[in-house]
Design a protein around this motif. Structure first.
Motif, PDB file in Angstrom:
ATOM      1  N   SER A 178       2.777   5.031  -0.694  1.00 56.81           N
ATOM      2  CA  SER A 178       3.171   5.888  -1.817  1.00 56.81           C
ATOM      3  C   SER A 178       4.504   5.437  -2.405  1.00 56.81           C
ATOM      4  CB  SER A 178       3.218   7.360  -1.404  1.00 56.81           C
ATOM      5  OG  SER A 178       4.226   7.592  -0.454  1.00 56.81           O
ATOM      6  N   SER A 189       6.803   9.231   0.806  1.00 57.98           N
ATOM      7  CA  SER A 189       6.795   9.677   2.201  1.00 57.98           C
ATOM      8  C   SER A 189       6.193   8.631   3.140  1.00 57.98           C
ATOM      9  CB  SER A 189       6.041  11.007   2.334  1.00 57.98           C
ATOM     10  OG  SER A 189       4.699  10.852   1.925  1.00 57.98           O
ATOM     11  N   ASN A 190       5.656   7.565   2.598  1.00 57.63           N
ATOM     12  CA  ASN A 190       5.166   6.441   3.405  1.00 57.63           C
ATOM     13  C   ASN A 190       5.250   5.178   2.554  1.00 57.63           C
ATOM     14  OD1 ASN A 190       2.588   6.111   1.899  1.00 57.63           O
ATOM     15  ND2 ASN A 190       2.123   8.117   2.777  1.00 57.63           N
ATOM     16  N   TYR A 197      -1.614  11.124  -4.213  1.00 56.57           N
ATOM     17  CA  TYR A 197      -2.741  11.250  -3.292  1.00 56.57           C
ATOM     18  C   TYR A 197      -2.402  10.632  -1.935  1.00 56.57           C
ATOM     19  CZ  TYR A 197      -7.333  10.499  -1.223  1.00 56.57           C
ATOM     20  OH  TYR A 197      -8.404  10.476  -0.357  1.00 56.57           O
ATOM     21  N   LEU A 198      -1.658   9.548  -1.935  1.00 55.99           N
ATOM     22  CA  LEU A 198      -1.333   8.843  -0.693  1.00 55.99           C
ATOM     23  C   LEU A 198      -0.109   9.403   0.030  1.00 55.99           C
ATOM     24  CD1 LEU A 198      -2.024   5.178  -1.820  1.00 55.99           C
ATOM     25  CD2 LEU A 198      -3.434   6.598  -0.309  1.00 55.99           C
ATOM     26  N   GLU A 199       0.630  10.326  -0.601  1.00 57.41           N
ATOM     27  CA  GLU A 199       1.790  10.920   0.084  1.00 57.41           C
ATOM     28  C   GLU A 199       1.307  11.570   1.380  1.00 57.41           C
ATOM     29  OE1 GLU A 199       4.984  10.745  -0.623  1.00 57.41           O
ATOM     30  OE2 GLU A 199       5.037  10.231  -2.734  1.00 57.41           O
ATOM     31  N   SER A 200       2.047  11.348   2.464  1.00 61.51           N
ATOM     32  CA  SER A 200       1.624  11.925   3.740  1.00 61.51           C
ATOM     33  C   SER A 200       2.270  13.281   4.008  1.00 61.51           C
ATOM     34  CB  SER A 200       1.907  10.960   4.888  1.00 61.51           C
ATOM     35  OG  SER A 200       3.215  10.464   4.820  1.00 61.51           O
ATOM     36  N   GLU A 201       3.442  13.498   3.487  1.00 64.15           N
ATOM     37  CA  GLU A 201       4.102  14.788   3.660  1.00 64.15           C
ATOM     38  C   GLU A 201       5.047  14.988   2.484  1.00 64.15           C
ATOM     39  OE1 GLU A 201       7.313  16.850   6.623  1.00 64.15           O
ATOM     40  OE2 GLU A 201       5.991  15.334   7.463  1.00 64.15           O
ATOM     41  N   GLU A 241      -4.367   1.584   2.661  1.00 61.45           N
ATOM     42  CA  GLU A 241      -5.488   1.413   3.586  1.00 61.45           C
ATOM     43  C   GLU A 241      -6.809   1.910   3.015  1.00 61.45           C
ATOM     44  OE1 GLU A 241      -4.288   3.186   7.284  1.00 61.45           O
ATOM     45  OE2 GLU A 241      -2.563   1.827   7.477  1.00 61.45           O
ATOM     46  N   ASP A 242      -6.760   2.747   1.998  1.00 57.94           N
ATOM     47  CA  ASP A 242      -7.960   3.293   1.363  1.00 57.94           C
ATOM     48  C   ASP A 242      -8.592   2.189   0.509  1.00 57.94           C
ATOM     49  OD1 ASP A 242      -9.569   4.493  -0.786  1.00 57.94           O
ATOM     50  OD2 ASP A 242      -8.803   6.431  -0.082  1.00 57.94           O
TER      51      ASP A 242
END
Length: 179
Positions: free
Chosen positions: A117, A113-114, A164-168, A49-50
Motif C-alpha cells: 500500500s 500500513s504495509n 484495498y491493500l491497507e492492512s490496518e 501478493e494479490d
C-alpha cells in the motif's frame, strides 16, 4: 546498439515524431513524469501478493507507454497507440470493484500500513504530479482530453488499490482547540 547517442549533450532531445525540443520543456517534463510513474508502479507491483492486482498494475504499465508516447509526439496523428474512452471505462470498472470491497470512511488515512500500500500511495502522488504537468502542457499545446481524463482516473485506481491493500488503517486525528 549504444545507449548513448551524444545528440542530447546540448540539452535537447528528439520526440517520437523526430521534433527536437529542450529536455526541460513542458512536453518532456510531462512524459518524463509518466515514465517515473510507470517505474513506480513496477516497483509497487513487486510488493503486491494479490495476483489480480498484479495483473491490473501490469496492464496499466503497458498503457502508460501509450500515454507517454502520445505525449512525446507533437503531431498526434503520427503516434498510432492513442488512449481511448474504453481505457477510461476500464479504469472506472476497477475503481468501482475495489471501492465496493472496502469500508467507506470520512476521515483522512495515514497512507502505507504495509509495503504494497505504501508503494502504491507513492505511485498515486506521482500520478497526480504527472496530471499537473500534463494540464500545464495542455495550456500551451494540444493534448487529448481523453488522455487527461485517463490520468485523472488512474490516480483514483491507484488510490482504490492502495486502500484495498491497507492492512490496518490509521486515521489522521485533528486536535480541537478551545476558543
Amino acid at each position: 546498439m549504444k545507449i548513448y547517442t551524444k545528440t542530447g549533450d546540448k540539452g535537447q532531445t528528439s520526440l517520437y515524431d523526430s521534433t527536437r525540443v529542450d529536455k526541460d520543456s513542458l512536453r518532456v517534463e510531462s512524459y518524463g513524469t509518466v515514465d517515473e510513474l510507470n517505474s513506480s508502479i513496477g516497483f509497487a507491483r513487486n510488493f503486491v501478493e494479490d495476483i489480480d492486482i498484479v495483473e491490473i498494475l501490469y496492464n496499466i504499465q503497458r498503457e502508460l507507454f501509450d500515454v507517454a508516447g502520445e505525449l512525446a509526439t507533437k503531431d498526434r496523428e503520427k503516434f498510432p497507440e492513442k488512449i481511448h474512452e474504453d481505457h477510461v471505462g476500464s479504469l472506472e470498472k476497477i475503481i468501482d470493484t475495489y471501492l465496493e470491497k472496502i469500508d467507506k470512511i470520512d476521515k483522512f488515512i495515514i497512507p502505507g500500513s504495509n509495503k504494497a500500500s505504501a508503494a502504491l500511495h507513492v505511485a498515486r502522488t506521482i500520478c497526480r504530479r504527472a496530471e499537473r504537468r500534463i494540464l500545464t502542457l495542455s495550456r500551451h499545446e494540444a493534448v487529448s482530453d481523453i488522455l487527461i481524463k485517463y490520468v485523472n482516473r488512474l490516480s483514483d485506481v491507484i488510490y482504490a488499490l492502495a486502500r484495498y491493500l491497507e492492512s490496518e488503517l490509521k486515521y489522521v486525528e485533528f486536535k480541537k482547540t478551545s476558543q
